[in-house]
Design a protein around this motif. Structure first.
Motif, PDB file in Angstrom:
ATOM      1  N   VAL A  34      69.287  62.713 -32.976  1.00  0.00           N
ATOM      2  CA  VAL A  34      67.850  62.465 -33.088  1.00  0.00           C
ATOM      3  C   VAL A  34      67.559  61.035 -32.652  1.00  0.00           C
ATOM      4  N   ARG A  35      66.275  60.760 -32.496  1.00  0.00           N
ATOM      5  CA  ARG A  35      65.820  59.386 -32.256  1.00  0.00           C
ATOM      6  C   ARG A  35      64.905  58.996 -33.404  1.00  0.00           C
ATOM      7  N   VAL A  36      64.927  57.740 -33.757  1.00  0.00           N
ATOM      8  CA  VAL A  36      64.147  57.259 -34.897  1.00  0.00           C
ATOM      9  C   VAL A  36      63.281  56.074 -34.472  1.00  0.00           C
ATOM     10  N   GLN A  37      62.263  55.802 -35.287  1.00  0.00           N
ATOM     11  CA  GLN A  37      61.393  54.648 -35.043  1.00  0.00           C
ATOM     12  C   GLN A  37      60.953  54.078 -36.381  1.00  0.00           C
ATOM     13  N   ALA A  38      60.932  52.752 -36.459  1.00  0.00           N
ATOM     14  CA  ALA A  38      60.561  52.084 -37.703  1.00  0.00           C
ATOM     15  C   ALA A  38      59.054  52.189 -37.934  1.00  0.00           C
ATOM     16  N   VAL A  39      58.668  52.334 -39.190  1.00  0.00           N
ATOM     17  CA  VAL A  39      57.258  52.357 -39.569  1.00  0.00           C
ATOM     18  C   VAL A  39      56.730  50.933 -39.497  1.00  0.00           C
ATOM     19  N   ASP A  40      55.672  50.711 -38.700  1.00  0.00           N
ATOM     20  CA  ASP A  40      55.128  49.370 -38.473  1.00  0.00           C
ATOM     21  C   ASP A  40      53.762  49.223 -39.107  1.00  0.00           C
ATOM     22  N   LEU A  41      53.409  47.964 -39.398  1.00  0.00           N
ATOM     23  CA  LEU A  41      52.055  47.617 -39.833  1.00  0.00           C
ATOM     24  C   LEU A  41      51.283  47.198 -38.587  1.00  0.00           C
ATOM     25  N   ARG A 301      59.621  64.454 -46.123  1.00  0.00           N
ATOM     26  CA  ARG A 301      58.677  63.800 -47.018  1.00  0.00           C
ATOM     27  C   ARG A 301      57.239  64.145 -46.616  1.00  0.00           C
ATOM     28  N   ARG A 302      56.389  64.297 -47.618  1.00  0.00           N
ATOM     29  CA  ARG A 302      54.970  64.580 -47.395  1.00  0.00           C
ATOM     30  C   ARG A 302      54.194  63.270 -47.377  1.00  0.00           C
ATOM     31  N   ILE A 303      53.300  63.109 -46.381  1.00  0.00           N
ATOM     32  CA  ILE A 303      52.496  61.883 -46.267  1.00  0.00           C
ATOM     33  C   ILE A 303      51.018  62.252 -46.124  1.00  0.00           C
ATOM     34  N   ARG A 304      50.174  61.258 -46.386  1.00  0.00           N
ATOM     35  CA  ARG A 304      48.722  61.417 -46.186  1.00  0.00           C
ATOM     36  C   ARG A 304      48.328  60.630 -44.953  1.00  0.00           C
ATOM     37  N   THR A 305      47.657  61.285 -44.005  1.00  0.00           N
ATOM     38  CA  THR A 305      47.349  60.675 -42.717  1.00  0.00           C
ATOM     39  C   THR A 305      45.883  60.257 -42.633  1.00  0.00           C
ATOM     40  N   GLY A 306      45.627  59.364 -41.675  1.00  0.00           N
ATOM     41  CA  GLY A 306      44.259  58.885 -41.434  1.00  0.00           C
ATOM     42  C   GLY A 306      43.887  58.995 -39.974  1.00  0.00           C
ATOM     43  N   THR A 307      43.352  57.913 -39.425  1.00  0.00           N
ATOM     44  CA  THR A 307      42.837  57.896 -38.056  1.00  0.00           C
ATOM     45  C   THR A 307      43.966  58.044 -37.035  1.00  0.00           C
ATOM     46  N   ILE A 308      43.680  58.781 -35.960  1.00  0.00           N
ATOM     47  CA  ILE A 308      44.618  58.879 -34.834  1.00  0.00           C
ATOM     48  C   ILE A 308      44.315  57.765 -33.848  1.00  0.00           C
ATOM     49  N   LEU A 309      45.329  56.986 -33.483  1.00  0.00           N
ATOM     50  CA  LEU A 309      45.194  55.873 -32.543  1.00  0.00           C
ATOM     51  C   LEU A 309      46.083  56.134 -31.345  1.00  0.00           C
ATOM     52  N   ASN A 310      45.499  56.740 -30.315  1.00  0.00           N
ATOM     53  CA  ASN A 310      46.245  57.093 -29.107  1.00  0.00           C
ATOM     54  C   ASN A 310      47.451  57.958 -29.468  1.00  0.00           C
ATOM     55  N   ASP A 311      48.686  57.408 -29.377  1.00  0.00           N
ATOM     56  CA  ASP A 311      49.888  58.202 -29.663  1.00  0.00           C
ATOM     57  C   ASP A 311      50.460  57.908 -31.045  1.00  0.00           C
ATOM     58  N   GLN A 312      49.665  57.285 -31.906  1.00  0.00           N
ATOM     59  CA  GLN A 312      50.101  56.987 -33.260  1.00  0.00           C
ATOM     60  C   GLN A 312      49.059  57.473 -34.256  1.00  0.00           C
ATOM     61  N   VAL A 313      49.492  57.621 -35.505  1.00  0.00           N
ATOM     62  CA  VAL A 313      48.573  58.047 -36.552  1.00  0.00           C
ATOM     63  C   VAL A 313      48.731  57.117 -37.748  1.00  0.00           C
ATOM     64  N   VAL A 314      47.601  56.776 -38.373  1.00  0.00           N
ATOM     65  CA  VAL A 314      47.609  55.909 -39.541  1.00  0.00           C
ATOM     66  C   VAL A 314      48.131  56.689 -40.746  1.00  0.00           C
ATOM     67  N   VAL A 315      49.005  56.036 -41.534  1.00  0.00           N
ATOM     68  CA  VAL A 315      49.538  56.640 -42.751  1.00  0.00           C
ATOM     69  C   VAL A 315      48.875  55.975 -43.943  1.00  0.00           C
ATOM     70  N   MET A 316      48.187  56.772 -44.746  1.00  0.00           N
ATOM     71  CA  MET A 316      47.485  56.237 -45.913  1.00  0.00           C
ATOM     72  C   MET A 316      48.390  56.148 -47.138  1.00  0.00           C
ATOM     73  N   ASP A 317      49.382  57.037 -47.232  1.00  0.00           N
ATOM     74  CA  ASP A 317      50.219  57.070 -48.426  1.00  0.00           C
ATOM     75  C   ASP A 317      51.468  57.895 -48.129  1.00  0.00           C
ATOM     76  N   GLY A 318      52.563  57.576 -48.858  1.00  0.00           N
ATOM     77  CA  GLY A 318      53.768  58.386 -48.782  1.00  0.00           C
ATOM     78  C   GLY A 318      54.906  57.776 -48.000  1.00  0.00           C
ATOM     79  N   ILE A 319      54.720  56.570 -47.480  1.00  0.00           N
ATOM     80  CA  ILE A 319      55.761  55.953 -46.663  1.00  0.00           C
ATOM     81  C   ILE A 319      55.641  54.445 -46.787  1.00  0.00           C
ATOM     82  N   SER A 320      56.716  53.729 -46.485  1.00  0.00           N
ATOM     83  CA  SER A 320      56.735  52.274 -46.618  1.00  0.00           C
ATOM     84  C   SER A 320      57.078  51.627 -45.283  1.00  0.00           C
ATOM     85  N   GLU A 321      56.640  50.381 -45.124  1.00  0.00           N
ATOM     86  CA  GLU A 321      56.933  49.643 -43.895  1.00  0.00           C
ATOM     87  C   GLU A 321      58.437  49.457 -43.747  1.00  0.00           C
TER      88      GLU A 321
END
Length: 350
Positions: A34-41, A301-321
């Motif tokens: 698999v490939r992974v990516q870090a959760v960014d602010l 893991r289950r997360i709560r999502t927000g606004t879609i920004l091009n190829d990314q999505v805002v995470v409101m809850d359920g994950i950490s930076e």
């Protein structure tokens, strides 16, 4: 034959009496790459998305100073004209007669003034008579200027370089003074997009905000724009506020009326955690699932999502930076599956 049958039965009995051999241990499943990516602010702006109409900053309704019969229209709709070009003419018969009449009246007033001056100097006419003649002369001059002015504006000339948007009259029609005859757009001024903005969005905007404009006649092309005007009074019918945006680098093929899709970016920055949109699974009603990489294992893991920004999505809850979400290969996983992060230098890191 009997001996053969008995021997075969004995052989089967021997086999069934033997202890079963233990099965070989199953080989361990191979980890999935698999490939992974870090959760960014991420700091970002949420655009105000509206639709508007392209036009020039100066649109004019040209008209005749005096009324009369339209004699000739010398321009066509959509035609590009230059400053000073004659666009339309009235029948000048009546107006030229008024000019001649005013000229005759001026000549007479001038003769009367000269005669009154001579008589006054000879003490034959009184000062009052001389002053009356002088006033009549000034009045005749004013009437002549009015007639000349009306004659000049009995034709419509292009006030600047521009385009004819629409002809509102036809030749031989009677037109009243000041009635719009031609809708004219100056091309010497800026190209603008006028949009209607709701009350909840108008408070987010300010003069100078940047914007991106797209138009169907120019697919794949984005035009930069700046907010130039913001309405302060709502339209009584729609309840929206008008905003005007200036195109920074206009296209040579722009035409008034092009429908424009506009994204206006307020100055306010939002900061939120984001994940790549391809990491989401079972997304619905602002919720989704992702797989987190944790020391060679995939944790669902289950997360709560927000606004879609091009190829990314805002995470409101359920994950950490800083946590690692699995992107490529996520759809082939189940909870606690062994994985190999091919783009990690140290696969043992959490």
């Amino acid at each position: 034959m009997r001996n053969l049958t008995a021997s075969f039965a004995f052989f089967l009995l021997v086999l069934t009496g033997c202890d079963p051999q233990p099965e070989k241990a199953t080989a361990t499943d191979k980890p999935i790459n698999v490939r992974v990516q870090a959760v960014d602010l991420l700091a970002y702006k949420i655009p105000v998305r509206v639709t508007g109409r392209l036009s020039t900053s100066t649109e004019m309704k040209l008209s005749f100073k005096t009324g009369g019969i339209v004699k000739q229209l010398k321009a066509r709709e959509g035609e590009t004209v230059k400053r000073g070009d004659v666009l339309a003419l009235l029948d000048l018969s009546e107006i030229q007669a008024q000019v001649i009449q005013a000229g005759i009246g001026l000549d007479k007033a001038q003769r009367d003034l000269t005669r009154a001056g001579n008589l006054y100097r000879d003490s034959v006419a009184t000062l009052e008579q001389y002053q009356n003649a002088e006033s009549a002369y000034e009045l005749a001059k004013a009437q002549k200027r009015i007639a000349d002015f009306n004659l000049e504006y009995s034709q419509i000339r292009a006030p600047t370089n521009g385009k004819i948007l629409k002809l509102l009259v036809e030749a031989s029609e009677m037109i009243a003074p000041g009635f719009p005859a031609i809708l004219f757009a100056s091309t010497e001024n800026d190209w603008v997009v006028r949009v209607s903005v709701t009350d909840k969005d108008i408070v987010k905007l300010a003069l100078g905000n940047s914007a991106i404009v797209g138009m169907d006649p120019f697919p794949g092309t984005e035009f930069k724009a700046l907010v130039n005007e913001l309405g302060t009074v709502a339209d009584p019918v729609t309840g929206t506020y008008e905003a005007e945006l200036v195109i920074v680098h206009p296209h040579s093929e722009f035409r008034t009326g092009f429908i424009s899709r506009v994204d206006i970016y307020p100055r306010k920055l939002h900061r939120s955690l984001v994940v790549p949109i391809e990491a989401l699974l079972d997304a619905s009603d602002n919720t989704a699932h992702v797989f987190i990489y944790d020391r060679g294992k995939a944790s669902r893991r289950r997360i709560r999502t927000g606004t879609i920004l091009n190829d990314q999505v805002v995470v409101m809850d359920g994950i950490s930076e800083g946590e690692l979400v699995i992107t490529d290969g996520a759809k082939y996983l189940s909870d606690n599956t062994g994985v190999n992060a091919v783009n990690l230098k140290d696969p043992s890191q959490p």
